[in-house]
Write an enzyme that holds these catalytic residues in place. Structure first.
Site, PDB file in Angstrom:
ATOM      1  N   GLU A   1       0.835  -1.215   0.000  1.00 60.31           N
ATOM      2  CA  GLU A   1       0.000   0.000   0.000  1.00 60.31           C
ATOM      3  C   GLU A   1       0.867   1.261   0.000  1.00 60.31           C
ATOM      4  OE1 GLU A   1      -2.772  -0.798  -0.906  1.00 60.31           O
ATOM      5  OE2 GLU A   1      -2.885  -2.851  -0.158  1.00 60.31           O
TER       6      GLU A   1
ATOM      7  N   TYR B   1      -1.532  -8.047 -11.017  1.00 55.30           N
ATOM      8  CA  TYR B   1      -0.580  -8.010  -9.913  1.00 55.30           C
ATOM      9  C   TYR B   1       0.716  -8.761 -10.258  1.00 55.30           C
ATOM     10  CZ  TYR B   1      -4.222  -6.236  -6.778  1.00 55.30           C
ATOM     11  OH  TYR B   1      -5.182  -5.461  -6.177  1.00 55.30           O
TER      12      TYR B   1
HETATM   13  N1  BES Z   1      -5.855  -1.116  -4.636  1.00 56.51           N
HETATM   14  C1  BES Z   1      -5.905  -2.465  -4.181  1.00 56.51           C
HETATM   15  C2  BES Z   1      -7.283  -2.899  -3.754  1.00 56.51           C
HETATM   16  C3  BES Z   1      -8.349  -2.811  -4.828  1.00 56.51           C
HETATM   17  C4  BES Z   1      -8.088  -3.067  -6.156  1.00 56.51           C
HETATM   18  C5  BES Z   1      -9.631  -2.483  -4.462  1.00 56.51           C
HETATM   19  C6  BES Z   1      -9.105  -2.965  -7.111  1.00 56.51           C
HETATM   20  C7  BES Z   1     -10.631  -2.381  -5.405  1.00 56.51           C
HETATM   21  C8  BES Z   1     -10.373  -2.619  -6.734  1.00 56.51           C
HETATM   22  C9  BES Z   1      -4.918  -2.694  -3.045  1.00 56.51           C
HETATM   23  O1  BES Z   1      -3.743  -1.985  -3.171  1.00 56.51           O
HETATM   24  C10 BES Z   1      -4.520  -4.125  -3.083  1.00 56.51           C
HETATM   25  O2  BES Z   1      -3.970  -4.529  -4.072  1.00 56.51           O
HETATM   26  N2  BES Z   1      -4.795  -4.877  -2.024  1.00 56.51           N
HETATM   27  C11 BES Z   1      -4.432  -6.262  -1.918  1.00 56.51           C
HETATM   28  C12 BES Z   1      -3.214  -6.432  -1.071  1.00 56.51           C
HETATM   29  C13 BES Z   1      -1.939  -6.697  -1.727  1.00 56.51           C
HETATM   30  C14 BES Z   1      -0.835  -7.014  -0.756  1.00 56.51           C
HETATM   31  C15 BES Z   1      -1.903  -7.536  -2.946  1.00 56.51           C
HETATM   32  C16 BES Z   1      -5.549  -6.984  -1.193  1.00 56.51           C
HETATM   33  O3  BES Z   1      -6.396  -6.328  -0.633  1.00 56.51           O
HETATM   34  O4  BES Z   1      -5.530  -8.197  -1.194  1.00 56.51           O
HETATM   35 ZN    ZN Z   2      -2.566  -2.764  -4.799  1.00 53.69          ZN
END
Ligand code: BES
Ligand code: ZN
Length: 625
Positions: free
Chosen positions: A316, A404
Site C-alpha cells: 500500500e 498483480y
Molecule cells: N488497490 C488495491 C485494492 C483494490 C483493487 C480495491 C481494485 C478495489 C479494486 C490494493 O492496493 C490491493 O492490491 N490490495 C491487496 C493487497 C496486496 C498485498 C496484494 C488486497 O487487498 O488483497
Molecule cells: Zn494494490
C-alpha cells in the site's frame, strides 16, 4: 476569468509538492499535450466528458447518520468548462439528489438512465463562464461503498475503488480526472472521522471534523472512516489508528513503517504526501489493504503478533508512487497500478527484510500466478493479457493475479534484461516525470521504448507484445529461487510418503511463508487423519496467523476434516476479506458441502461488504441483494 485546466493542475502541483523530486520535469508544451490526452481519454466506466468540463476541486460538507445509515451532504465543485460546452456530467449511483446550484442559482438537472454498476449520469447545465456547482444529496441503501458496523463499536468505512465513489459522492468517477478537496464532516461525538486527507489525531468535542487534501487525486482515492479509534505515532512521518482493543497490537505490528518509507524514498524518490498513516479497519473490510492517500486502510487480519504479514503495508505504501502519483488512465490499464506496485513492494521488502524473504514472497506469488493463469485460461483467455478489455463488464473482474503478478514478473524481466541500476533509474524518472498525471498502456509502452528498450536486441529479449496483449505466461518469464521453500517442498514430500512424522518437522522454526507453503501444497485428497496428525503436533487450528489459518481451513474443507469446522465457521462470520472467503466457500461448493456453505453464509452475509457479497452471491448461486 477562467483559468485553464493546465494552469489549475500546474498550480496545484507547485503549491503542494514542496520537493523538487516530484516536480514534473517535462516542458509546458509536453504537459499541455499530456492534459490534452487526458481530455481525450475515454473511460467506459464513467459518464464524465472531460473534454467538455472537468471538476478541479471538491468541497464536501457532510453529516453522517448511523441511525438511518445515510450521509446527507453537499458536494461543491470548482469547474473548468470548455468554450462551447453546455453541461457538466457527474457519475452517480443510487444517490437521492435534492438540489443543484450553479454559481448561486438553482438549476434543473437531469438524471439519465441507470446502467448496472455504472449508475446514472447527472447532467448539469453550465456555460464556459460557470465557476462552481453544488449538489445537495443523500446516500441511500444502494451506497455500495459503505459498510456500517453496528453494536457496541459502531464503525463506518468506505471503499471507493474501482467505481464505488459514485455511490457516496456525485463525482467524475474516472481515474484519469484528478481534483483537490476539503471537507467538513459531522459524526456522533464518541467517534472520530478520518479521510484520505490531513487527519486529526484526537477526537473533537463536538464531533465536527475538517479535512484538506491539497494534492490532486482521482475519485477512487476518496475515503472516509468513522469509528472509536485512537492514534499512535510510530515514526516521524508514520502512525497507526485503531480501535482501543487493537491499538497496542497495531503499534507493535506496524512499528517498522518508517523504515519502509525511508527504503521506498531511497528507491524511487521523495514521498509526495507528507505523512503515511495506517488505519486498522473492522475485520469485515473486504480487502487486505487500500492505498487511500495519507491513510492506508487495512484489514486487522494482518496483525499476527510477529510482524510477519507486513508486506501488505509495503504494497500500500508503494502505491503512493505507483497509482496515487502516476495513475492508471482506465481500469483496462489496472496493471500499471498493481503490477508496478507489486514490483515496488518486493523491492521495499528486499531492502528492509533481505532477499531471502522477498524471494520467498516472489516464489509464493509465482505459484499463485501459475494457478490463476490456468484457471482463467479455461474461462476467458484474453483476461490473461496485461491490457484488459473491461468495457460493459464490472472493473472488479480485472482484480486477478494477472495485473498483480504477471505485471510484477514483466517488470522483473525488464530489470533482469537491462540490469538493476538502469531499471531503477528508469523507474525513478518515470515516477518523477509523470507525477500527478495519468498513464495508459500505450503511453507507457511508448515511454518504455524511448527510455529503456532502446535497441532492437533489448526489445527482442523482452517481447513486450507477448506480455501485454498475449495470453498466459510468456516463455521468458523470470524464475524465482528460494532454497528455503525448496526445502519445505522436500519436507512435505517426505511427510506425505510417511518418511517423516509431523513432530520431526521444524514447524516452530518456520517462518509464515514456509508454513503457508507446506499447508497450501498438501495433496488435495489428504485424509482427515493426516490433518489431525499435523494439528496434534502443531496446533494449527489455533494459529494467530490468518494466512496460515486460511491455508489450513481450505485443506480442512477439502479433506472433510470436521474438527476444524467450528473454527471455519467463526472465521467466516468474523472476517470479510474476499481473498479468504472466495476459496473457502468455493472449496465447500466443490466438495459437496454447499449446504454448509449456505448455512454459514446466511449468518455471515449481513457482516460482509458489498464487494464480498457480490462475489459470494454469484459463487453460491444467490440472486444479488
Ligand atoms: N488497490 C488495491 C485494492 C483494490 C483493487 C480495491 C481494485 C478495489 C479494486 C490494493 O492496493 C490491493 O492490491 N490490495 C491487496 C493487497 C496486496 C498485498 C496484494 C488486497 O487487498 O488483497
Ligand atoms: Zn494494490
Amino acid at each position: 476569468m477562467k483559468h485553464s485546466l493546465l494552469v489549475a493542475i500546474a498550480c496545484a502541483t507547485l503549491a503542494t509538492v514542496g520537493c523538487s523530486d516530484t516536480q514534473p520535469t517535462e516542458t509546458p508544451s509536453a504537459k499541455a499535450a499530456q492534459i490534452a490526452d487526458m481530455k481525450r481519454a475515454t473511460d467506459h466506466h464513467s459518464y464524465a466528458k472531460p473534454s467538455e468540463a472537468v471538476t478541479t476541486h471538491l468541497s464536501w460538507d457532510a453529516e453522517v447518520d448511523f441511525a438511518s445509515r445515510q450521509i446527507h451532504a453537499t458536494a461543491t465543485y470548482l469547474l473548468d468548462v470548455a468554450d462551447d460546452a453546455q453541461r457538466v456530467l457527474l457519475d452517480c449511483r443510487g444517490l437521492d439528489i435534492q438540489a443543484v446550484i450553479v454559481d448561486g442559482q438553482e438549476v434543473e438537472f437531469e438524471l439519465g438512465p441507470e446502467r448496472p454498476f455504472i449508475g446514472q449520469p447527472l447532467s448539469i447545465p453550465v456555460t464556459s463562464a460557470s465557476e462552481q456547482v453544488a449538489v445537495t444529496y443523500s446516500t441511500t441503501d444502494q451506497a455500495d461503498a459503505f459498510l456500517w458496523v453496528e453494536g457496541e463499536r459502531p464503525f463506518l468505512f468506505t471503499q471507493s475503488q474501482a467505481i464505488l465513489a459514485r455511490t457516496w459522492v456525485p463525482c467524475q468517477d474516472s481515474p484519469g480526472i484528478r481534483f483537490t478537496y476539503d471537507a467538513t464532516v459531522r459524526v456522533p461525538k464518541e467517534l472520530m472521522a478520518l479521510m484520505s486527507a490531513v487527519n486529526p489525531t484526537s477526537k473533537t468535542d463536538d464531533g465536527v471534523y475538517t479535512f484538506r487534501m491539497d494534492q490532486p487525486i482521482p475519485s477512487y482515492l476518496l475515503a472516509l472512516a468513522v469509528g472509536d479509534v485512537e492514534f499512535r505515532e510510530v515514526g516521524a512521518h508514520t502512525g497507526v489508528y485503531a480501535t482501543p482493543d487493537l491499538i497496542d497490537a497495531a503499534e507493535f505490528e506496524f512499528s517498522e513503517m518508517e523504515d519502509m518509507l525511508v527504503a521506498a524514498e531511497n528507491l524511487y524518490g521523495k514521498y509526495a504526501w507528507e505523512r503515511y498513516d495506517l488505519l486498522v479497519l473492522p475485520a469485515a473490510f473486504p480487502f487486505g489493504g487500500m492505498e487511500n492517500p495519507r491513510l492506508t486502510f487495512a484489514t486487522p487480519t494482518i496483525i499476527a503478533g510477529d510482524r510477519s504479514l507486513v508486506s501488505l503495508v509495503a504494497h500500500e505504501l508503494a502505491h503512493s508512487w505507483s497509482g496515487n502519483l502516476v495513475t492508471n488512465a482506465t481500469w483496462d490499464d489496472f496493471w500499471l497500478n498493481e503490477g508496478f506496485t507489486v514490483y515496488f513492494e518486493q523491492r521495499i521488502m528486499e531492502a528492509v527484510y533481505g532477499r531471502d524473504i522477498s524471494e520467498m514472497l516472489g516464489t509464493l506469488s509465482y505459484q499463485g500466478l501459475v494457478d490463476e493463469v490456468d484457471a482463467i485460461m479455461d474461462v476467458n483467455p484474453s483476461d490473461t493479457h496485461l491490457r484488459l478489455h473491461l468495457k460493459d463488464r464490472n472493473p472488479d473482474d480485472g482484480m486477478t493475479a494477472i495485473a498483480y503478478d504477471k505485471g510484477y514478473f514483466f517488470l522483473r524481466l525488464l530489470e533482469e534484461t537491462v540490469g538493476r541500476s538502469a531499471f531503477d533509474d528508469f523507474l525513478k524518472t518515470y515516477f518523477t516525470s509523470h507525477a500527478f498525471q495519468v498513464m495508459d498502456t500505450d503511453s507507457f509502452l511508448g515511454y518504455l521504448d524511448n527510455n529503456l528498450l532502446t535497441t532492437e536486441a533489448l526489445r527482442a529479449a523482452v517481447n513486450v507484445p507477448a506480455w501485454v496483449d498475449g495470453q498466459g505466461l510468456p516463455d521468458n518469464c523470470p524464475e524465482v529461487q528460494s532454497a528455503r521453500l525448496d526445502l519445505v517442498d522436500a519436507t512435505l514430500e517426505a511427510w506425505v510418503h510417511g518418511d517423516k512424522t509431523a513432530s520431526d518437522l521444524p514447524w516452530d522454526q518456520w517462518l509464515y511463508q514456509e508454513k503457508y507453503r507446506f499447508l497450501s501444497n498438501l495433496p488435495d485428497d489428504i485424509s482427515s487423519d493426516r490433518l489431525a496428525e499435523l494439528d496434534d503436533a502443531w496446533s494449527v487450528n489455533a494459529t494467530g496467523n490468518n494466512e496460515v489459518l486460511f491455508a489450513w481451513l481450505e485443506q480442512a474443507v477439502r479433506s472433510h476434516h470436521t474438527p476444524a469446522y467450528e473454527r471455519l465457521e467463526t472465521f467466516l462470520i468474523h472476517v470479510g476479506r474476499r481473498k479468504f472467503l472466495t476459496p473457502l466457500y468455493r472449496a465447500m461448493v466443490e466438495t459437496g458441502q454447499q449446504a454448509m456453505a449456505d448455512a454459514i453464509y446466511e449468518q455471515a452475509r449481513p457482516n460482509y461488504h458489498s464487494v464480498a457479497t457480490g462475489t459470494m452471491d454469484e459463487l453460491l448461486g444467490r440472486s444479488s441483494n
